[in-house]
Design an enzyme around this catalytic site. Structure first.
Site, PDB file in Angstrom:
ATOM      1  N   HIS A  72     -15.216  26.272 -23.681  1.00 53.53           N
ATOM      2  CA  HIS A  72     -14.555  26.431 -22.401  1.00 53.53           C
ATOM      3  C   HIS A  72     -15.508  26.124 -21.362  1.00 53.53           C
ATOM      4  O   HIS A  72     -16.522  27.095 -21.252  1.00 53.53           O
ATOM      5  CB  HIS A  72     -13.924  27.806 -22.314  1.00 53.53           C
ATOM      6  N   LEU A  73     -15.572  25.261 -20.580  1.00 47.96           N
ATOM      7  CA  LEU A  73     -16.530  24.838 -19.554  1.00 47.96           C
ATOM      8  C   LEU A  73     -16.019  25.172 -18.392  1.00 47.96           C
ATOM      9  O   LEU A  73     -17.054  25.298 -17.354  1.00 47.96           O
ATOM     10  CB  LEU A  73     -16.952  23.362 -19.745  1.00 47.96           C
ATOM     11  N   ARG A  74     -14.967  25.627 -17.996  1.00 47.79           N
ATOM     12  CA  ARG A  74     -14.413  26.438 -16.783  1.00 47.79           C
ATOM     13  C   ARG A  74     -14.617  25.581 -15.638  1.00 47.79           C
ATOM     14  O   ARG A  74     -14.622  25.810 -14.208  1.00 47.79           O
ATOM     15  CB  ARG A  74     -15.312  27.710 -16.406  1.00 47.79           C
ATOM     16  N   ASP A 162      -4.680  25.376 -25.386  1.00 46.40           N
ATOM     17  CA  ASP A 162      -5.710  26.612 -25.834  1.00 46.40           C
ATOM     18  C   ASP A 162      -5.717  27.481 -24.652  1.00 46.40           C
ATOM     19  O   ASP A 162      -5.738  27.212 -23.752  1.00 46.40           O
ATOM     20  CB  ASP A 162      -6.978  26.147 -26.389  1.00 46.40           C
ATOM     21  N   ASP A 315     -15.712  28.346 -29.463  1.00 50.21           N
ATOM     22  CA  ASP A 315     -14.777  28.944 -28.643  1.00 50.21           C
ATOM     23  C   ASP A 315     -15.659  29.630 -27.294  1.00 50.21           C
ATOM     24  O   ASP A 315     -15.028  30.412 -27.053  1.00 50.21           O
ATOM     25  CB  ASP A 315     -13.793  29.891 -29.256  1.00 50.21           C
ATOM     26  N   HIS A 319     -17.632  34.292 -19.174  1.00 53.12           N
ATOM     27  CA  HIS A 319     -16.773  35.200 -18.213  1.00 53.12           C
ATOM     28  C   HIS A 319     -18.174  35.965 -17.421  1.00 53.12           C
ATOM     29  O   HIS A 319     -18.931  36.310 -17.854  1.00 53.12           O
ATOM     30  CB  HIS A 319     -16.187  36.241 -18.754  1.00 53.12           C
TER      31      HIS A 319
HETATM   32 ZN    ZN Z   1      -7.614  30.110 -28.200  1.00 49.47          ZN
END
Ligand code: ZN
Length: 437
Positions: A72-74, A162, A315, A319
């Site tokens: 997740h690169l946001r 996802d 994954d 945060h």
């Molecule tokens: Zn997931």
């Protein structure tokens, strides 16, 4: 059509006396490797050539560049947590030359303009290659199909909602039928929603003790069973993300034995931690799907050893510390993973004797490349004429994960202070050294 990686490096590199491991060709021997203009020029016993830089790699392992198919690169939308520049900096610091980013961005990665935004921003600011896993449904809401065909033309390498499951069986059937026409894989976040509403952690003794709402194994298993049943006649490439339950391994094994195209991935945290970590690490151990019990952890490791789980994926979920400081019920799910992934997989799987180092490399290179069709442009292997994406690994390294090793924007990991071993020490992307320890 996935764009082939462009040759980026103009300098030449000669890597001497490395133990070169390429699971595709079966090569595992001491070799010299010459790189020029972003390509591998030769792999020989001894190369006599001039190069801009000569690297003595004796005692080190040279692998195809590591690939993480689930990060997740946001970016766009939550760039206070991570962005393409910081996320790819974390990636190369973990030995990764390619990452595939998930679509839970804002706006959602569900149309070709966003695929193009990620491609263009990576070209400007990225330290490694980034490919998009686009949403299968509009806004990841599970109601209407996203622009799958257009995203495919723009270069998406897979499809997933996802962060969320595709809840409706009818929509799931349509998604499998549609994604099948692209030849790419659909990647499912397996979470039955009615069983997990308000849940913060594994439904077990620790949740009972802490008075937290539990997320039972069955919520993952039900979706896997449903999807396998739907896919039996459709035959789309179906991939299970971040598998957490030991029973799920059995479901996948059975489907694979029946010839249904199903693959699965495991994440560093599910291979190392159980729900008890919530007591010591609080929200830093809050994951979705949650950390489970020792029997699940053992089954996941066995699933890797038995060749049922063939892909490892972090994954990576950055945060902000303020968000993770919230009470358990409000804190977001997930932890970062890129900088420490290789060493954690090595500790869980190689140091315990479940698999050997060449197998670990296979699970982190050619297998994720195949999942995302990146093998078709030469990624995930080492071949003369292929892209010079390589990771140099020190198999005898010994280190303690500290703040100084975390280079992304977020530091949410429960693994700080862990003693680790084998570690990437140099990351070469398109013939250029993008990071060295
Ligand atoms: Zn997931």
């Amino acid at each position: 059509m996935t764009r082939p990686p462009t040759a980026t490096g103009s300098e030449s590199l000669l890597i001497r006396s490395a133990r070169v491991i390429d699971p595709v060709s079966g090569l595992d021997a001491t070799r010299d490797v010459l790189i020029e203009s972003g390509q591998i020029i030769s792999i020989e016993d001894a190369i006599i050539a001039d190069a801009d830089r000569v690297i003595d790699a004796s005692g080190k392992v040279l692998s195809p560049g590591l690939i993480d198919p689930h990060v997740h690169l946001r970016d766009p939308g939550q760039t206070h947590k991570e962005d393409i520049a910081s996320g790819t900096a974390a990636a190369v610091a973990g030995g990764f030359t390619t990452v595939c980013c998930m679509p839970n961005t804002d706006p959602c990665l569900d149309r070709p303009e966003i695929v193009e935004y990620i491609r263009a921003k990576t070209e400007r600011e990225g330290h490694c290659r980034v490919f998009s896993v686009a949403a299968a449904t509009q806004g990841r809401k599970g109601k209407r199909l996203a622009e799958i065909e257009l995203c495919d033309k723009a270069g998406a390498v897979g499809y997933s909602d996802d962060g969320d499951v595709i809840e409706s069986a009818s929509m799931m059937k349509t998604v499998l039928q549609t994604v099948k026409t692209t030849g790419k894989a659909f990647m499912q976040h397996c979470q039955e929603l009615t069983l997990t509403k308000g849940a913060t952690m594994h439904a077990g003794s620790v949740a009972m003790k802490l008075g937290e709402k539990g997320w039972p194994r069955e919520a993952e298993e039900l979706i896997i069973e449903r999807d396998i049943r739907l896919n039996r006649t459709i035959g789309c490439r179906y991939h299970i993300q971040h598998m957490s339950s030991g029973n799920s391994v059995e479901l996948v094994a059975r489907a694979q034995a029946d010839g249904i195209p199903v693959t699965a991935e495991a994440s560093p945290h599910h291979l190392h931690l159980t729900h008890e970590a919530i007591e010591s690490h609080g929200t830093l151990a809050k994951m979705n799907p949650p950390l489970r019990e020792q029997s699940d952890l053992d089954a996941l490791r066995e699933g890797v050893a038995d060749g049922i789980i063939t892909i490892l994926a972090t994954d990576h979920a950055p945060h902000h510390s303020d968000e993770k400081r919230n009470p358990m019920c409000d804190a977001p799910f997930g932890i970062i993973g890129l900088e420490s992934a290789f060493s954690l997989y090595h500790k869980a799987l190689v140091e315990t004797g479940h698999i050997d180092l060449p197998k670990l490399i296979e699970l982190m290179t050619i297998n994720p490349a195949k999942l995302c069709n990146l093998d078709k442009c030469g990624m995930g292997s080492l071949a003369v004429g292929g892209p010079a994406d390589l990771t140099l690994i020190d198999p005898d390294h010994s280190w303690t994960l500290g703040d100084e090793h975390l280079v992304g924007k977020s530091v949410n990991t429960p693994f700080l202070g862990w003693s680790l071993g084998a570690r990437p020490v140099m990351t070469i992307v398109g013939g250029q050294i993008k990071w060295e320890a």
